[in-house]
Design a protein around this motif. Structure first.
Motif, short mmCIF file in Angstrom:
data_model
loop_
_atom_site.label_atom_id
_atom_site.label_comp_id
_atom_site.label_asym_id
_atom_site.label_seq_id
_atom_site.Cartn_x
_atom_site.Cartn_y
_atom_site.Cartn_z
N THR A 27 0.83 -1.20 0.00
CA THR A 27 0.00 0.00 0.00
C THR A 27 0.87 1.25 0.00
O THR A 27 0.60 2.21 -0.74
N LEU A 28 1.92 1.23 0.79
CA LEU A 28 2.86 2.34 0.86
C LEU A 28 3.45 2.64 -0.51
O LEU A 28 3.46 3.79 -0.96
N ARG A 29 3.94 1.62 -1.18
CA ARG A 29 4.55 1.80 -2.50
C ARG A 29 3.54 2.32 -3.52
O ARG A 29 3.88 3.13 -4.38
N THR A 30 2.29 1.88 -3.41
CA THR A 30 1.25 2.33 -4.32
C THR A 30 1.00 3.83 -4.15
O THR A 30 0.91 4.57 -5.14
N TYR A 31 0.91 4.30 -2.92
CA TYR A 31 0.66 5.72 -2.67
C TYR A 31 1.84 6.57 -3.14
O TYR A 31 1.65 7.67 -3.67
N ILE A 32 3.06 6.07 -2.96
CA ILE A 32 4.24 6.79 -3.44
C ILE A 32 4.20 6.87 -4.97
O ILE A 32 4.51 7.90 -5.56
N LYS A 33 3.78 5.79 -5.59
CA LYS A 33 3.68 5.75 -7.05
C LYS A 33 2.65 6.77 -7.54
O LYS A 33 2.87 7.44 -8.56
N PHE A 34 1.53 6.91 -6.82
CA PHE A 34 0.51 7.89 -7.21
C PHE A 34 1.08 9.30 -7.22
O PHE A 34 0.79 10.09 -8.13
N VAL A 35 1.90 9.63 -6.24
CA VAL A 35 2.51 10.96 -6.17
C VAL A 35 3.45 11.15 -7.36
O VAL A 35 3.39 12.17 -8.06
N ARG A 36 4.31 10.17 -7.62
CA ARG A 36 5.26 10.28 -8.72
C ARG A 36 4.57 10.38 -10.07
O ARG A 36 5.00 11.14 -10.94
N GLU A 37 3.47 9.65 -10.25
CA GLU A 37 2.73 9.72 -11.52
C GLU A 37 2.07 11.08 -11.70
O GLU A 37 2.03 11.61 -12.80
N ALA A 38 1.55 11.65 -10.62
CA ALA A 38 0.92 12.97 -10.69
C ALA A 38 1.96 14.03 -11.04
O ALA A 38 1.69 14.95 -11.82
N VAL A 39 3.17 13.90 -10.50
CA VAL A 39 4.25 14.85 -10.81
C VAL A 39 4.68 14.67 -12.26
O VAL A 39 4.90 15.65 -12.98
N ALA A 40 4.76 13.42 -12.71
CA ALA A 40 5.15 13.15 -14.10
C ALA A 40 4.11 13.70 -15.07
O ALA A 40 4.46 14.13 -16.18
N GLY A 41 2.85 13.70 -14.64
CA GLY A 41 1.78 14.24 -15.47
C GLY A 41 1.69 15.76 -15.41
O GLY A 41 0.81 16.36 -16.04
N LYS A 42 2.57 16.39 -14.65
CA LYS A 42 2.64 17.86 -14.52
C LYS A 42 1.31 18.46 -14.05
O LYS A 42 0.88 19.50 -14.54
N ASP A 43 0.67 17.81 -13.10
CA ASP A 43 -0.60 18.29 -12.55
C ASP A 43 -0.39 18.65 -11.07
O ASP A 43 -0.43 17.77 -10.21
N PRO A 44 -0.15 19.94 -10.78
CA PRO A 44 0.16 20.34 -9.40
C PRO A 44 -0.96 20.02 -8.40
O PRO A 44 -0.68 19.59 -7.27
#
Length: 87
Positions: A27-44
């Protein structure tokens, strides 16, 4: 296979602990991945929201002993810096 009653009990306890920790770590890794994907998508906005959701999960994993508190602190710090690069 173990023969002593205490060894059999220890095996059961270890399995239970392993399953719990595995779930928390996943679960921890999934939430970290969500943050990284949002940053990669350039959506503040999405990145900020994902970070706000990830921080309690990271802190909870540290509290339960799944990860070390320094590891949790480092993760939060790095993710926050990453989100702040979006401006």
């Amino acid at each position: 296979m173990a023969n002593h009653k205490s060894a059999l009990k220890r095996i059961k306890q270890n399995k239970k602990k392993y399953e719990r920790n595995k779930h928390i770590r996943s679960t921890l890794r999934t939430y970290i991945k969500f943050v990284r994907e949002a940053v990669a998508g350039k959506d503040p906005a999405a990145a900020q929201q994902a970070l706000a959701a990830a921080i309690p999960v990271i802190d909870s994993a540290a509290t339960k002993g799944v990860i070390h508190r320094s590891n949790a602190s480092r993760n939060v710090s790095r993710l926050t810096k990453l989100v702040n690069t979006l401006g």
